[in-house]
Design a protein around this motif. Sequence first.
Motif, PDB file in Angstrom:
ATOM      1  N   ALA A 158     -43.745  20.797  -3.018  1.00  0.00           N
ATOM      2  CA  ALA A 158     -42.381  20.232  -3.103  1.00  0.00           C
ATOM      3  C   ALA A 158     -41.329  20.793  -2.062  1.00  0.00           C
ATOM      4  O   ALA A 158     -40.127  21.320  -2.334  1.00  0.00           O
ATOM      5  CB  ALA A 158     -41.743  20.530  -4.363  1.00  0.00           C
ATOM      6  N   GLU A 159     -41.803  20.721  -0.783  1.00  0.00           N
ATOM      7  CA  GLU A 159     -41.033  21.270   0.373  1.00  0.00           C
ATOM      8  C   GLU A 159     -41.458  20.286   1.577  1.00  0.00           C
ATOM      9  O   GLU A 159     -42.519  20.330   1.927  1.00  0.00           O
ATOM     10  CB  GLU A 159     -41.238  22.623   0.782  1.00  0.00           C
ATOM     11  N   ILE A 164     -40.578  14.967  -3.033  1.00  0.00           N
ATOM     12  CA  ILE A 164     -41.041  14.523  -4.668  1.00  0.00           C
ATOM     13  C   ILE A 164     -40.881  12.984  -4.487  1.00  0.00           C
ATOM     14  O   ILE A 164     -41.935  12.468  -5.043  1.00  0.00           O
ATOM     15  CB  ILE A 164     -40.066  15.210  -5.652  1.00  0.00           C
ATOM     16  N   ALA A 165     -39.574  12.649  -4.256  1.00  0.00           N
ATOM     17  CA  ALA A 165     -39.556  11.305  -4.388  1.00  0.00           C
ATOM     18  C   ALA A 165     -40.609  10.395  -3.417  1.00  0.00           C
ATOM     19  O   ALA A 165     -41.302   9.382  -4.063  1.00  0.00           O
ATOM     20  CB  ALA A 165     -38.082  10.790  -3.590  1.00  0.00           C
ATOM     21  N   ARG A 166     -40.913  11.026  -2.162  1.00  0.00           N
ATOM     22  CA  ARG A 166     -42.051  10.429  -1.633  1.00  0.00           C
ATOM     23  C   ARG A 166     -43.318  10.181  -2.077  1.00  0.00           C
ATOM     24  O   ARG A 166     -44.014   9.159  -2.265  1.00  0.00           O
ATOM     25  CB  ARG A 166     -42.217  10.961  -0.179  1.00  0.00           C
ATOM     26  N   ASP A 167     -43.722  11.360  -2.500  1.00  0.00           N
ATOM     27  CA  ASP A 167     -45.038  11.701  -3.440  1.00  0.00           C
ATOM     28  C   ASP A 167     -45.077  10.892  -4.785  1.00  0.00           C
ATOM     29  O   ASP A 167     -46.250  10.529  -5.180  1.00  0.00           O
ATOM     30  CB  ASP A 167     -45.565  12.985  -3.423  1.00  0.00           C
ATOM     31  N   ALA A 168     -43.951  10.635  -5.430  1.00  0.00           N
ATOM     32  CA  ALA A 168     -43.782  10.079  -6.690  1.00  0.00           C
ATOM     33  C   ALA A 168     -44.224   8.644  -6.490  1.00  0.00           C
ATOM     34  O   ALA A 168     -45.090   7.951  -7.109  1.00  0.00           O
ATOM     35  CB  ALA A 168     -42.470  10.043  -7.291  1.00  0.00           C
ATOM     36  N   ILE A 217     -45.763  18.404  -9.862  1.00  0.00           N
ATOM     37  CA  ILE A 217     -44.871  18.963  -8.874  1.00  0.00           C
ATOM     38  C   ILE A 217     -44.682  20.491  -9.437  1.00  0.00           C
ATOM     39  O   ILE A 217     -44.150  20.795 -10.371  1.00  0.00           O
ATOM     40  CB  ILE A 217     -43.314  18.206  -9.202  1.00  0.00           C
ATOM     41  N   CYS A 218     -44.938  21.257  -8.348  1.00  0.00           N
ATOM     42  CA  CYS A 218     -44.890  22.790  -8.476  1.00  0.00           C
ATOM     43  C   CYS A 218     -43.487  23.091  -8.537  1.00  0.00           C
ATOM     44  O   CYS A 218     -42.391  22.524  -7.960  1.00  0.00           O
ATOM     45  CB  CYS A 218     -45.368  23.546  -7.354  1.00  0.00           C
ATOM     46  N   ILE A 241     -37.957  12.990 -11.320  1.00  0.00           N
ATOM     47  CA  ILE A 241     -38.960  12.788 -12.032  1.00  0.00           C
ATOM     48  C   ILE A 241     -39.031  12.108 -13.125  1.00  0.00           C
ATOM     49  O   ILE A 241     -39.781  11.495 -13.627  1.00  0.00           O
ATOM     50  CB  ILE A 241     -39.529  14.439 -12.278  1.00  0.00           C
ATOM     51  N   ARG A 242     -37.720  12.116 -13.776  1.00  0.00           N
ATOM     52  CA  ARG A 242     -37.524  11.515 -14.912  1.00  0.00           C
ATOM     53  C   ARG A 242     -37.561   9.967 -14.697  1.00  0.00           C
ATOM     54  O   ARG A 242     -38.364   9.107 -15.511  1.00  0.00           O
ATOM     55  CB  ARG A 242     -35.728  11.590 -15.436  1.00  0.00           C
TER      56      ARG A 242
END
Length: 387
Positions: A140-141, A174-178, A190-191, A202-203
């Motif tokens: 998450a970076e 996080i948004a990209r990989d979600a 997500i760590c 995430i929600r």
Amino acid sequence: ERIDGDGLVALPGLVDLHTHLREPGREDAETVATGSRAAALGGYTAVCAMANTDPVADTAGVVEQVWRLGREAGLVDVRPVGAVTVGLAGERLAELGAMADSAAAVRIFSDDGHCVSDPRLMRRALEYVKAFDGVIAQHAEEPRLTVGALMHEGETSARLGLTGWPAVAEEAIIARDALLAGHVGARLHICHVSTAGSVDIIRWAKQRGVRITAEVTPHHLLLTDVRAESYDPVFKVNPPLRTDADVLALREALKDGTIDAVATDHAPHATEDKECEWAYARPGMLGLETALSIVLEVGGLTWDEVAERMSRTPARIAGLADHGVDPAPGAPANLTLVDPAARWQVDPGALASRSRNTPFAGMTLPGRVVATFLNGEPTVLDGKVMK
Ligand code: DOR
Ligand code: ZN
Ligand code: ZN
């Protein structure tokens, strides 16, 4: 032998999705054996050993070495995490299939310590692990947004004149990989989620049916960025300690299940890497021996929710169906007995970890692990390791 369980709480053995054991490479900071002792004392029966060792755990050989060392120590089920990419350069996929097929049977692959910036590479990694129901545990970076970052970017960093690590550096990736995980249909974890904005993303992704899970660390549930004002490097960590509003959002998300698990990010560091100037100190904090007590100190969870967030759900995410946290009647159990009324003071010198970098030194915390059982055999009794 019989144990008087009067007044104690029985939890399924705790499972840590995120433990740095430093072997091979930095055995002066922690070994699989010393980290296993710390884990057992903390009530853990399984830990996922992060891949940013030296050499990096990017081959079947290295993950089998860590797995074998875990078996030899015999105190917790040590499950190696594989690196997503080869080495630290992050330009080529590691041998994910070979690690999955190895004796270590790796199911979690992470870019912790070697961020994957390239979306094509992340897409391919997700496609690859989908085939054997593995999961990508993402650090998450977005590293291009954290160059030179020494703490959270906000009021405190502005006051101290330190370069900040903005919330968006976490939230953007996080948004990209979600979205990528949703597109591929693979599992993404997500760590160490640390911001309110990450929780929102995430929600949203869960509502859309993305196969996404998330963890939060004990330190991000309790501490905030004002700790940096002390310039004590024990409070330096990646991702950084954030704001009060972030802490409150993380607690709420852990309660409602948006955040699925508590994971320690146990990051032992040798004295010389911590007892130096803030700017030069390595990021990371010890976690295994204090995690349960910090979760109890933070409060707000029922005992059943503690069991869910610290044992059953992380076991499911790690693919540890065989770990037996809820064994059939008569089968050997992985179990932790906790004295909920006991309070204890954190003394860094008394920890089993080889390192001393706990941010909770001197605090008096609730809840003491009295006994831990791995496959029906005690690893800890009366608060002492059996080996
Ligand atoms: O603070 C941290 N330390 N965060 C990480 O992601 C890695 C870890 C380490 O390896 O020390
Ligand atoms: Zn990380
Ligand atoms: Zn980590």
